[in-house]
Each structure stands twice: as C-alpha cells, then as structure tokens.
Scaffold this motif. Structure first.
Motif, PDB file in Angstrom:
ATOM      1  N   LYS A  38       0.827  -1.211   0.000  1.00  0.00           N
ATOM      2  CA  LYS A  38       0.000   0.000   0.000  1.00  0.00           C
ATOM      3  C   LYS A  38       0.861   1.260   0.000  1.00  0.00           C
ATOM      4  O   LYS A  38       0.513   2.235  -0.671  1.00  0.00           O
ATOM      5  CB  LYS A  38      -0.962  -0.005   1.182  1.00  0.00           C
ATOM      6  CG  LYS A  38      -2.077  -1.028   1.018  1.00  0.00           C
ATOM      7  CD  LYS A  38      -3.113  -0.915   2.098  1.00  0.00           C
ATOM      8  CE  LYS A  38      -2.640  -1.586   3.360  1.00  0.00           C
ATOM      9  NZ  LYS A  38      -3.671  -1.667   4.403  1.00  0.00           N
ATOM     10  N   THR A  39       1.992   1.236   0.698  1.00  0.00           N
ATOM     11  CA  THR A  39       2.903   2.386   0.686  1.00  0.00           C
ATOM     12  C   THR A  39       3.475   2.596  -0.710  1.00  0.00           C
ATOM     13  O   THR A  39       3.577   3.721  -1.187  1.00  0.00           O
ATOM     14  CB  THR A  39       4.041   2.189   1.706  1.00  0.00           C
ATOM     15  OG1 THR A  39       3.471   2.117   3.011  1.00  0.00           O
ATOM     16  CG2 THR A  39       5.049   3.323   1.637  1.00  0.00           C
ATOM     17  N   HIS A  40       3.815   1.516  -1.379  1.00  0.00           N
ATOM     18  CA  HIS A  40       4.426   1.594  -2.712  1.00  0.00           C
ATOM     19  C   HIS A  40       3.410   1.881  -3.811  1.00  0.00           C
ATOM     20  O   HIS A  40       3.649   2.701  -4.692  1.00  0.00           O
ATOM     21  CB  HIS A  40       5.159   0.286  -3.012  1.00  0.00           C
ATOM     22  CG  HIS A  40       5.834   0.273  -4.340  1.00  0.00           C
ATOM     23  ND1 HIS A  40       5.240  -0.237  -5.474  1.00  0.00           N
ATOM     24  CD2 HIS A  40       7.045   0.737  -4.726  1.00  0.00           C
ATOM     25  CE1 HIS A  40       6.056  -0.101  -6.501  1.00  0.00           C
ATOM     26  NE2 HIS A  40       7.164   0.481  -6.076  1.00  0.00           N
ATOM     27  N   SER A  41       2.256   1.195  -3.763  1.00  0.00           N
ATOM     28  CA  SER A  41       1.314   1.254  -4.885  1.00  0.00           C
ATOM     29  C   SER A  41      -0.035   1.861  -4.549  1.00  0.00           C
ATOM     30  O   SER A  41      -0.834   2.108  -5.453  1.00  0.00           O
ATOM     31  CB  SER A  41       1.076  -0.161  -5.427  1.00  0.00           C
ATOM     32  OG  SER A  41       2.290  -0.720  -5.880  1.00  0.00           O
ATOM     33  N   GLY A  42      -0.325   2.032  -3.285  1.00  0.00           N
ATOM     34  CA  GLY A  42      -1.628   2.547  -2.881  1.00  0.00           C
ATOM     35  C   GLY A  42      -2.613   1.418  -2.675  1.00  0.00           C
ATOM     36  O   GLY A  42      -2.280   0.243  -2.806  1.00  0.00           O
ATOM     37  N   GLY A  43      -3.825   1.791  -2.350  1.00  0.00           N
ATOM     38  CA  GLY A  43      -4.851   0.782  -2.098  1.00  0.00           C
ATOM     39  C   GLY A  43      -6.078   0.955  -2.956  1.00  0.00           C
ATOM     40  O   GLY A  43      -7.121   0.379  -2.670  1.00  0.00           O
ATOM     41  N   GLY A  44      -5.952   1.745  -4.027  1.00  0.00           N
ATOM     42  CA  GLY A  44      -7.084   1.993  -4.918  1.00  0.00           C
ATOM     43  C   GLY A  44      -7.344   0.840  -5.870  1.00  0.00           C
ATOM     44  O   GLY A  44      -6.696  -0.205  -5.825  1.00  0.00           O
ATOM     45  N   ALA A  47      -4.285  -0.430  -8.078  1.00  0.00           N
ATOM     46  CA  ALA A  47      -3.302  -1.168  -7.279  1.00  0.00           C
ATOM     47  C   ALA A  47      -3.848  -2.535  -6.890  1.00  0.00           C
ATOM     48  O   ALA A  47      -3.130  -3.541  -6.911  1.00  0.00           O
ATOM     49  CB  ALA A  47      -2.934  -0.369  -6.040  1.00  0.00           C
TER      50      ALA A  47
END
Length: 105
Positions: A38-44, A47
């Motif tokens: 989630k830090t690298h790619s997000g949680g949308g 991702a």
C-alpha cells in the motif's frame, strides 16, 4: 473447494468457479494488502487489480458454508452464488473483469 492462487487471485478464482459450476464474486476492497504494498502502490482500484492478477501469492482460496467459522485466521473476500463465472466489485461499484486475470501457462 480450496486451491492455491499462485497464478493470481482472479484467474484462479475463475478456475475454481468454472470447475465447481458456480459464480464467484470477489470484493477487491476486501482483499488484504501488505502495508509495504500500500505504501508503494496505494490501495485503490488499479493497485488492487494489479495485486489480484500478479500471481506468486502462495495463499489459499477456499469456500466455506455460510455461518461456519474457519479453523484458521482467514479473510472473507467474496461469496459464491448460483450461475457461472467471476464478478468483481470495489465498494458498492461493480467492476468489469480486466483483460488479463493472471498468469496463463
């Protein structure tokens, strides 16, 4: 039913649905992601679609009868229904299946 999802959650969920003669619905917002991811790619949505189609997860996807409690920690990410195939949602929004569901041998 139970199977590993090493080829990707979505492709293996579709395989399970097809082999079982049922429809599987996956709630992408319920699929757990690591904090690092989630830090690298997000949680949308994008991702989560990338994570659900990437493969090499080495987790188990299984179905369990309604009201039953699994003997191990598990996360409910969807449900089984009458019909065939695979469907997706994020929140209350239905999503189209991506062109690529996972690794194809």
């Amino acid at each position: 039913a139970m199977m590993d999802i090493s080829d990707g959650l979505l492709v293996d969920a579709r395989r399970m649905a097809d082999a079982s003669g049922v429809s599987l619905h996956i709630r992408l917002d319920a699929v757990p992601l690591s904090d690092a991811y989630k830090t690298h790619s997000g949680g949308g949505i994008e991702a989560r679609l990338a994570a659900a189609t990437a493969g090499d997860d080495y987790q188990l996807l299984f179905t369990l009868g309604e009201g039953l409690v699994p003997p191990v920690d598990a996360t409910a990410i969807g449900h089984v229904a009458d019909g065939t195939g695979l469907s997706l949602s994020f929140g209350n929004e239905a999503l189209p299946l991506p062109d690529r569901l996972g690794y194809q041998h």
